[in-house]
Write an enzyme that holds these catalytic residues in place. Structure first.
Site, PDB file in Angstrom:
ATOM      1  CB  CYS A   7     -34.125 -25.397 123.600  1.00  0.00           C
ATOM      2  SG  CYS A   7     -33.984 -24.019 122.448  1.00  0.00           S
ATOM      3  CG  HIS A  18     -37.196 -26.514 120.554  1.00  0.00           C
ATOM      4  ND1 HIS A  18     -37.156 -26.033 121.846  1.00  0.00           N
ATOM      5  CD2 HIS A  18     -37.160 -27.869 120.671  1.00  0.00           C
ATOM      6  CE1 HIS A  18     -37.116 -27.039 122.701  1.00  0.00           C
ATOM      7  NE2 HIS A  18     -37.115 -28.166 122.013  1.00  0.00           N
ATOM      8  CG  HIS A  57     -36.625 -31.288 124.144  1.00  0.00           C
ATOM      9  ND1 HIS A  57     -37.549 -30.498 123.496  1.00  0.00           N
ATOM     10  CD2 HIS A  57     -37.355 -32.237 124.791  1.00  0.00           C
ATOM     11  CE1 HIS A  57     -38.767 -30.954 123.726  1.00  0.00           C
ATOM     12  NE2 HIS A  57     -38.682 -31.994 124.507  1.00  0.00           N
TER      13      HIS A  57
END
Length: 341
Positions: free
Chosen positions: A256, A305, A317
């Site tokens: 991420c 995240h 993402h």
């Protein structure tokens, strides 16, 4: 005449064996009655999602340790280069001091008062004596420089040794974090393998639907947060479909924070490596309605995240292991805040 012998009694050993067998049968039947039922597909998916989240947390710790390792290695290399150059300077100073000492020796070791008494040319002697004083002064300066350089080198060597210890500890931490990620992923795979082929196919179909939804994502037409934010989002869009791999920073695969740091690098901006560090890389935006395309979006309470805001409530993402870079609704994850670079 009828026999009146007593019936033979079962042996004590036989009674014990029969009793034990009966007890075991009762226990087994009881265990069977109370055995946990096989988890459903949705229960397995929930556990797998949790393990993937844990793996992503460990991935961010892994990324942080890896970044620290690279930083420490550069610092150690710089210190060792400085020590090597300093040693060369020290050697030159010592050579200069040796030349001065040789010159002083060649000037003669006779006491100056005796030399003056014996000299046929007192004026010439006085000129030489003045040169001798200058030579001694240069020698003293050289010694001071050598001593200062030795102290500096000793300090730099100590700093390099400390950095090497830190580097060793960071490498150990890196290995531990890597094992933790692998352990979580292995546990998730084991759970998935416990499903039937039909159940696994159903989960794969769910992911396929998510990918199709990504392809049809309606991002609206909002203006980007900035020129660089727009450039970063445009760069990230070119990576749609690339696989998630922990620790990866592109261009073939990403995790991420690897995706967000890569995207902003294409826009000329250097971001920290981890999602937690990226959370402090700009101005925080706590209202999701105030987000603009190109903003970073931080999810989960521990900020493990990060994504890029793409517009209309969607983010771009790298979700987790087993998925590809895609668009997804912000509502699928617990929003914390945005970050405007």
């Amino acid at each position: 005449m009828a026999s009146h012998r007593r019936p033979k009694q079962p042996s004590r050993t036989r009674v014990t064996v029969l009793t034990a067998t009966a007890a075991a049968a009762v226990v087994l039947s009881s265990q069977a009655a109370h055995a946990d039922p096989k988890p459903t597909k949705s229960e397995v998916k929930a556990k797998v999602d949790k393990l993937n989240q844990d793996a992503e947390k460990a991935t961010e710790h892994y990324d942080g340790a890896k970044e620290q390792q690279q930083k420490l290695k550069k610092e150690v290399d710089d210190l060792q280069d400085n020590v090597a150059r300093g040693q060369q300077d020290l050697n030159k100073l010592r050579d200069q001091l040796g030349s001065l000492a040789s010159a002083q020796y060649r000037s003669g070791g006779i006491d100056p008062s005796v030399q003056l008494f014996l000299s046929s040319d007192p004026d010439n002697f006085l000129d030489k004596a003045t040169a001798q004083d200058q030579l001694s002064s240069q020698q003293a300066d050289a010694i001071k420089k050598i001593q200062a350089k030795q102290r500096s080198l000793a300090q730099q060597r100590l700093e390099a040794q400390d950095k090497l210890k830190d580097l060793s500890a960071t490498r150990k931490k890196l290995g531990e974090n890597k094992k933790q990620v692998q352990s979580k992923l292995a546990a998730a795979n084991k759970l998935l393998n416990s499903l039937t082929a039909a159940e696994r196919a159903a989960l794969q179909a769910d992911d396929a639907r998510a990918n199709r939804a990504s392809d049809r994502a309606n991002l609206g037409n909002a203006l980007p947060a900035s020129a660089r934010g727009g450039a970063a989002l445009a760069a990230a869009k070119t990576q749609l479909g690339k696989p998630y791999v922990y620790g990866a920073t592109g261009p073939n695969s990403f995790d991420c924070s690897g995706l967000t740091s890569w995207a902003y690098a294409q826009a000329g901006v250097t971001l920290p490596r981890t999602s937690q560090a990226q959370a402090n890389a700009g101005t925080r935006i706590y209202s999701s309605s105030a987000l603009k395309p190109g903003d970073l979006v931080i999810f989960y309470g521990d900020m493990h995240h990060v994504a890029l805001y793409a517009g209309n409530g969607m983010v771009l993402h790298a979700p987790r292991t087993g998925t590809n870079v895609r668009y997804e609704s912000m509502g699928n994850m617990p929003f914390q805040f945005g970050v405007r670079i």
